[in-house]
Design a protein around this motif. Structure first.
Motif, PDB file in Angstrom:
ATOM      1  N   UNK A 193       0.834  -1.205   0.000  1.00  0.00           N
ATOM      2  CA  UNK A 193       0.000   0.000   0.000  1.00  0.00           C
ATOM      3  C   UNK A 193       0.868   1.255   0.000  1.00  0.00           C
ATOM      4  N   UNK A 194       1.970   1.215   0.769  1.00  0.00           N
ATOM      5  CA  UNK A 194       2.902   2.354   0.808  1.00  0.00           C
ATOM      6  C   UNK A 194       3.529   2.579  -0.563  1.00  0.00           C
ATOM      7  N   UNK A 195       3.935   1.481  -1.213  1.00  0.00           N
ATOM      8  CA  UNK A 195       4.543   1.592  -2.546  1.00  0.00           C
ATOM      9  C   UNK A 195       3.542   2.148  -3.560  1.00  0.00           C
ATOM     10  N   UNK A 196       2.298   1.693  -3.463  1.00  0.00           N
ATOM     11  CA  UNK A 196       1.263   2.168  -4.395  1.00  0.00           C
ATOM     12  C   UNK A 196       1.008   3.662  -4.203  1.00  0.00           C
ATOM     13  N   UNK A 197       0.896   4.096  -2.951  1.00  0.00           N
ATOM     14  CA  UNK A 197       0.639   5.518  -2.680  1.00  0.00           C
ATOM     15  C   UNK A 197       1.828   6.381  -3.095  1.00  0.00           C
ATOM     16  N   UNK A 198       3.039   5.882  -2.841  1.00  0.00           N
ATOM     17  CA  UNK A 198       4.233   6.618  -3.275  1.00  0.00           C
ATOM     18  C   UNK A 198       4.270   6.735  -4.797  1.00  0.00           C
ATOM     19  N   UNK A 199       3.937   5.622  -5.462  1.00  0.00           N
ATOM     20  CA  UNK A 199       3.940   5.626  -6.930  1.00  0.00           C
ATOM     21  C   UNK A 199       2.910   6.613  -7.467  1.00  0.00           C
ATOM     22  N   UNK A 228      -1.147  -3.624  -9.684  1.00  0.00           N
ATOM     23  CA  UNK A 228      -1.942  -4.860  -9.682  1.00  0.00           C
ATOM     24  C   UNK A 228      -1.106  -6.033  -9.186  1.00  0.00           C
ATOM     25  N   UNK A 229       0.164  -6.084  -9.611  1.00  0.00           N
ATOM     26  CA  UNK A 229       1.056  -7.161  -9.160  1.00  0.00           C
ATOM     27  C   UNK A 229       1.292  -7.071  -7.660  1.00  0.00           C
ATOM     28  N   UNK A 230       1.563  -5.849  -7.184  1.00  0.00           N
ATOM     29  CA  UNK A 230       1.789  -5.646  -5.745  1.00  0.00           C
ATOM     30  C   UNK A 230       0.546  -6.033  -4.944  1.00  0.00           C
ATOM     31  N   UNK A 231      -0.626  -5.625  -5.404  1.00  0.00           N
ATOM     32  CA  UNK A 231      -1.879  -5.952  -4.702  1.00  0.00           C
ATOM     33  C   UNK A 231      -2.114  -7.455  -4.684  1.00  0.00           C
ATOM     34  N   UNK A 232      -1.818  -8.106  -5.799  1.00  0.00           N
ATOM     35  CA  UNK A 232      -2.020  -9.558  -5.878  1.00  0.00           C
ATOM     36  C   UNK A 232      -1.131 -10.309  -4.906  1.00  0.00           C
ATOM     37  N   UNK A 233       0.153  -9.914  -4.847  1.00  0.00           N
ATOM     38  CA  UNK A 233       1.090 -10.591  -3.941  1.00  0.00           C
ATOM     39  C   UNK A 233       0.700 -10.371  -2.485  1.00  0.00           C
ATOM     40  N   UNK A 234       0.355  -9.143  -2.128  1.00  0.00           N
ATOM     41  CA  UNK A 234      -0.011  -8.836  -0.734  1.00  0.00           C
ATOM     42  C   UNK A 234      -1.304  -9.535  -0.335  1.00  0.00           C
ATOM     43  N   UNK A 235      -2.201  -9.745  -1.304  1.00  0.00           N
ATOM     44  CA  UNK A 235      -3.468 -10.428  -1.003  1.00  0.00           C
ATOM     45  C   UNK A 235      -3.224 -11.893  -0.629  1.00  0.00           C
ATOM     46  N   UNK A 236      -2.179 -12.504  -1.204  1.00  0.00           N
ATOM     47  CA  UNK A 236      -1.854 -13.904  -0.887  1.00  0.00           C
ATOM     48  C   UNK A 236      -1.572 -14.063   0.596  1.00  0.00           C
ATOM     49  N   UNK A 237      -0.838 -13.099   1.159  1.00  0.00           N
ATOM     50  CA  UNK A 237      -0.499 -13.173   2.585  1.00  0.00           C
ATOM     51  C   UNK A 237      -1.733 -12.975   3.464  1.00  0.00           C
ATOM     52  N   UNK A 238      -2.683 -12.154   3.008  1.00  0.00           N
ATOM     53  CA  UNK A 238      -3.918 -11.980   3.776  1.00  0.00           C
ATOM     54  C   UNK A 238      -4.742 -13.267   3.779  1.00  0.00           C
ATOM     55  N   UNK A 239      -4.738 -13.966   2.650  1.00  0.00           N
ATOM     56  CA  UNK A 239      -5.445 -15.262   2.576  1.00  0.00           C
ATOM     57  C   UNK A 239      -4.788 -16.278   3.501  1.00  0.00           C
ATOM     58  N   UNK A 240      -3.437 -16.289   3.518  1.00  0.00           N
ATOM     59  CA  UNK A 240      -2.718 -17.190   4.427  1.00  0.00           C
ATOM     60  C   UNK A 240      -3.080 -16.906   5.877  1.00  0.00           C
ATOM     61  N   UNK A 241      -3.227 -15.601   6.176  1.00  0.00           N
ATOM     62  CA  UNK A 241      -3.642 -15.217   7.530  1.00  0.00           C
ATOM     63  C   UNK A 241      -5.012 -15.791   7.867  1.00  0.00           C
ATOM     64  N   UNK A 296       2.340   2.022 -14.403  1.00  0.00           N
ATOM     65  CA  UNK A 296       2.066   2.171 -12.962  1.00  0.00           C
ATOM     66  C   UNK A 296       0.943   1.238 -12.526  1.00  0.00           C
ATOM     67  N   UNK A 297      -0.127   1.173 -13.307  1.00  0.00           N
ATOM     68  CA  UNK A 297      -1.281   0.345 -12.948  1.00  0.00           C
ATOM     69  C   UNK A 297      -0.936  -1.141 -12.930  1.00  0.00           C
ATOM     70  N   UNK A 298      -0.113  -1.591 -13.894  1.00  0.00           N
ATOM     71  CA  UNK A 298       0.285  -3.007 -13.933  1.00  0.00           C
ATOM     72  C   UNK A 298       1.108  -3.364 -12.698  1.00  0.00           C
ATOM     73  N   UNK A 299       2.056  -2.502 -12.363  1.00  0.00           N
ATOM     74  CA  UNK A 299       2.878  -2.746 -11.166  1.00  0.00           C
ATOM     75  C   UNK A 299       2.023  -2.790  -9.913  1.00  0.00           C
TER      76      UNK A 299
END
Length: 603
Positions: free
Chosen positions: A186-192, A254-267, A249-252
Motif C-alpha cells: 500500500x505504501x509503494x502504491x501511494x508513493x507511486x 496490480x502485481x503488488x496488490x495480488x502478492x499482498x493479497x496472498x499473505x492476507x489469505x494465508x492469515x 504504474x497500474x500493472x505494477x
C-alpha cells in the motif's frame, strides 16, 4: 526518531487546523468517532451468544435457550438500529463540519492573500508551494478525514486486541506480520501515485490546455488557420507519454496488490485452522468460532486501514507543509509604521535600487527624483524602463532593495500603510473590471461614500463616463457585464478604462496617479480626459505616465526614465531645447503622425 517527530508535528498541526475550523462540530465528530468505534463489537458479542444459545436450543434445552434467544435477538436489533442512527447523525455532523471547514478556509485564505506581500506572488518558490497544494480546501478536508480515521481505527484496534487476547495474545503479532506485505504494498502504491502525479501532471495539464483550445475565443483561429490537426497531434503526443506511464504504474500496482493479497489469505487460513482445532477439542463453541473469526477479521481490517491512512497522511505531508508555510507566512510590508502622512507630502526617491523577487536584473538603479506638493509630473520611458514599478514602490506594494522613498523627509516605511495608500487616487495600468454595478465599480475606491450619488456622478462626469450611460434605464445602478445578470451592460475596453478612471477620481485623494490612462481611448476621448486631468490636478500633486507624448506637454515637469534612472527632467520646452532623449522620442512620434497625414492628403 526525527521522522516520527516530524510526523507527529504535522498531525498536531493538522489537529490544530481542523479543530480551529469548528470547535463544536470537531468535538461532536470526535465523540461520534469513539461511539462508532465501539458499536461494531456489540453485534459480534451478541451474535456469539445467540449462536451458542441456538446450539443449546437444538440440543433440547428449549425454555431457557428460547428466552435467551428472544432477548439477544431484541438486543441485536436494538444495537443495529442504534448503529444506523449514529451513522445518520455522524453523516449530518460531517456535512455541517465540512461546511464550517469550507467557510473557515475561505476566510483564512482571503485574509491571508489580502494581507500578504505582492512579492509572494513574484517568488517562484513560494508560489510553487501554493500551486503544489492545488486545492487547500480539498487538502485540509482530506487531512481532517485521515486524522479522524486514524483516531477511530486506533480505538478499534485497542478494543479488538483486548478481545483477541482472550483467545491467545500471541495471535496479535501473527496477524500483524501477515499484514506487513499488504501495508508495504500500500505504501509503494501511494508513493507511486504521488510521484506519478508530480512527474506527469505537466503532461496532463498540457492535454487539458490543448483540449481547451477548441473552445472559447481560440476556436475562431482554429478554424481560420485550420489548426485542428496540429493541436490534436500535440494532444496525442502528450497523451501517449501520460498513458504509457499510467499503464506501467497500474500493472505494477496490480502485481503488488495480488502478492499482498496472498499473505492476507494465508492469515485467514491460519486463523481458521486454529479455531477449528479449538472447536474439535471442544474448548470453544460454534458461536465462539464465528465471534473470533469476526474479531480477527475486524482487527486485520482496522490495522491495515490504520496503516493505509498513516501512509496517506505521510503522502500528504509535503502538501500540508506547503499549506503550513503559506498560512504561517508573515507579511513584511503590510505591517508598516504608525505615522500619519501630511495631506500634500513632498515625495522623494533617493538612490533607489529595486528588482523583483527571483529576477536577475535591477529594474531601478540609483533612481532619484523629487515631486513637490501641487506639482504635476509626467513620467516617460520605453517599455520595461520601470515606470509602473515606481508607482508600485510609491504605494508600498514593494520596498526598495537599497535606497529610500521619503515623504516629507521621512522613510515611507515609518507611515501607517493604510493611511499612506489613502493619499493616492490611482488608475493602475492593469485596471480591474468588476462584475458589479457601475455605482460599486466607481465607489470601491472610497466605500464610505458608496451611497453618495452626487459624488459618483461627478466622478463619472470627470472621466467622461456620463457620455455612454445617459440612456441607461437604471443609470449608475446598472450591472456591468452579464456574468450574473443577463441584462447587464457589456462595455468596450475604452469604456472600462473610463470607469476605472472614475474610480481614481472618486477617491478625491491629494495625489493622483494615472498609469497609461489613454491606452484604450480614442483620440477625442483622450484629449478630453487629459484636459480634465489638468483641471482636476489643481492644488494636488499628480503623476502621469503615458507613451503618448502629445499629452505629456501639459504637465509642469517631465522626467525621462532609462536603464532604471532619471536621465532628463524639465518642462516640455526645456527638454526640446536640450535635444536629448525626450526631444528624440517626441519628434519621432510627431514626424510619424505628420508623415501619415501627408501621405493621406489628396494630390
Amino acid at each position: 526518531m526525527l521522522m516520527f517527530n516530524n510526523f507527529f508535528n504535522e498531525v498536531r498541526y493538522g489537529m490544530k487546523i481542523i479543530f480551529s475550523a469548528s470547535k463544536k462540530f470537531f468535538i461532536l465528530k470526535l465523540i461520534l468517532s469513539f461511539i462508532s468505534s465501539l458499536l461494531p463489537y456489540l453485534p459480534l458479542f451478541l451474535w456469539r451468544r445467540l449462536l451458542n444459545s441456538l446450539v443449546v436450543f437444538t440440543n433440547g434445552n428449549t425454555y431457557d435457550a428460547m428466552r435467551t434467544i428472544v432477548i439477544l435477538t431484541g438486543l441485536y436489533c436494538a444495537v443495529l438500529l442504534i448503529s444506523k442512527f449514529v451513522d445518520s447523525v455522524e453523516q449530518i455532523v460531517t456535512y455541517k463540519y465540512n461546511d464550517e471547514v469550507n467557510y473557515y478556509i475561505d476566510n483564512l485564505m482571503i485574509d491571508k492573500v489580502s494581507s500578504i506581500d505582492l512579492a509572494f506572488f513574484d517568488s517562484s518558490d513560494l508560489n510553487d508551494k501554493l500551486q503544489n497544494s492545488r486545492n487547500i480546501l480539498f487538502a485540509i478536508q482530506g487531512m481532517a478525514r485521515i486524522i479522524f480515521n486514524i483516531i477511530q481505527y486506533t480505538v478499534k484496534l485497542i478494543i479488538s486486541s483486548c478481545l483477541i487476547s482472550t483467545l491467545g495474545l500471541w495471535l496479535i503479532p501473527v496477524v500483524i506480520i501477515s499484514c506487513l506485505p499488504y501495508i508495504i504494498g500500500d505504501k509503494k502504491i501511494k508513493d507511486a501515485n504521488y510521484h506519478f502525479e508530480k512527474e506527469y501532471s505537466k503532461a496532463y495539464r498540457k492535454m487539458e490546455y490543448y483540449t481547451s483550445l477548441f473552445f472559447g475565443n481560440t476556436g475562431q483561429e482554429v478554424k481560420l488557420y485550420n489548426l485542428k490537426g496540429y493541436f490534436i497531434q500535440k494532444y496525442e503526443s502528450q497523451w501517449m507519454i501520460w498513458h504509457k506511464a499510467m499503464s506501467s504504474k497500474n500493472i505494477k500496482q496490480c502485481i503488488i496488490s495480488g502478492i499482498s493479497s496472498v499473505f492476507l489469505v494465508l492469515n485467514e487460513l491460519i486463523v481458521y485452522a486454529i479455531l477449528l482445532t479449538r472447536l474439535r477439542a471442544k474448548t470453544i463453541a460454534v458461536g465462539d468460532v464465528v465471534y473470533y473469526i469476526s474479531i480477527m477479521t475486524q482487527f486485520r481490517t482496522d490495522f491495515t486501514n490504520l496503516c493505509s491512512n498513516i501512509n496517506s497522511f505521510e503522502m500528504r505531508r509535503n502538501e500540508i507543509k506547503d499549506i503550513r508555510s503559506f498560512i504561517e507566512l508573515e507579511p513584511l510590508l503590510e505591517k508598516g509604521g504608525t505615522l500619519v502622512p501630511k495631506n500634500k507630502p513632498r515625495i522623494e526617491f533617493k538612490n533607489v535600487y529595486f528588482k523583483y523577487p527571483d529576477a536577475d536584473n535591477y529594474v531601478l538603479q540609483d533612481c532619484s527624483f523629487i515631486i513637490e506638493p501641487n506639482e504635476i509630473v509626467g513620467l516617460i520611458g520605453l517599455n520595461g524602463a520601470g515606470k509602473s514599478t515606481i508607482v508600485k514602490l510609491l504605494l508600498r506594494f514593494y520596498d526598495p532593495i537599497k535606497g529610500q522613498i521619503l515623504l516629507d523627509g521621512i522613510d515611507n516605511r515609518e507611515y501607517d500603510i493604510v493611511k499612506l495608500r489613502a493619499l493616492f487616487g490611482v488608475l493602475l495600468q492593469d485596471y480591474v473590471q468588476y462584475s458589479f454595478t457601475l455605482r460599486e465599480n466607481v465607489a470601491l475606491s472610497e466605500l464610505t461614500r458608496m451611497n453618495n450619488d452626487e459624488d459618483i456622478l461627478k466622478a463619472c462626469e470627470q472621466s467622461n463616463v456620463t457620455d455612454f450611460i445617459a440612456d441607461w434605464e437604471k443609470g449608475i445602478d446598472e450591472d456591468l457585464t452579464r456574468q450574473f445578470n443577463g441584462e447587464g451592460k457589456e462595455l468596450s475596453g475604452g469604456q472600462w478604462q473610463r470607469v476605472s478612471l472614475a474610480r481614481a477620481f472618486f477617491r478625491n485623494a491629494p495625489v493622483i496617479i494615472l498609469d497609461e490612462p489613454s491606452a484604450a481611448l480614442d483620440p477625442i476621448a483622450e484629449d478630453a480626459i487629459f484636459d480634465k486631468f489638468v483641471k482636476l490636478s489643481v492644488n494636488k500633486s499628480a503623476i502621469l505616465i503615458s507613451h503618448r507624448l502629445s499629452s505629456i506637454v501639459l504637465v509642469d515637469r517631465i522626467m525621462v526614465l532609462e536603464n532604471g534612472k532619471i536621465i532628463e527632467q524639465g518642462s516640455h520646452s526645456e527638454l526640446l531645447k536640450k535635444n536629448g532623449k525626450y526631444s528624440y522620442l517626441f519628434n519621432l512620434q510627431a514626424s510619424k503622425y505628420l508623415n501619415t497625414v501627408q501621405k493621406k492628403q489628396p494630390c
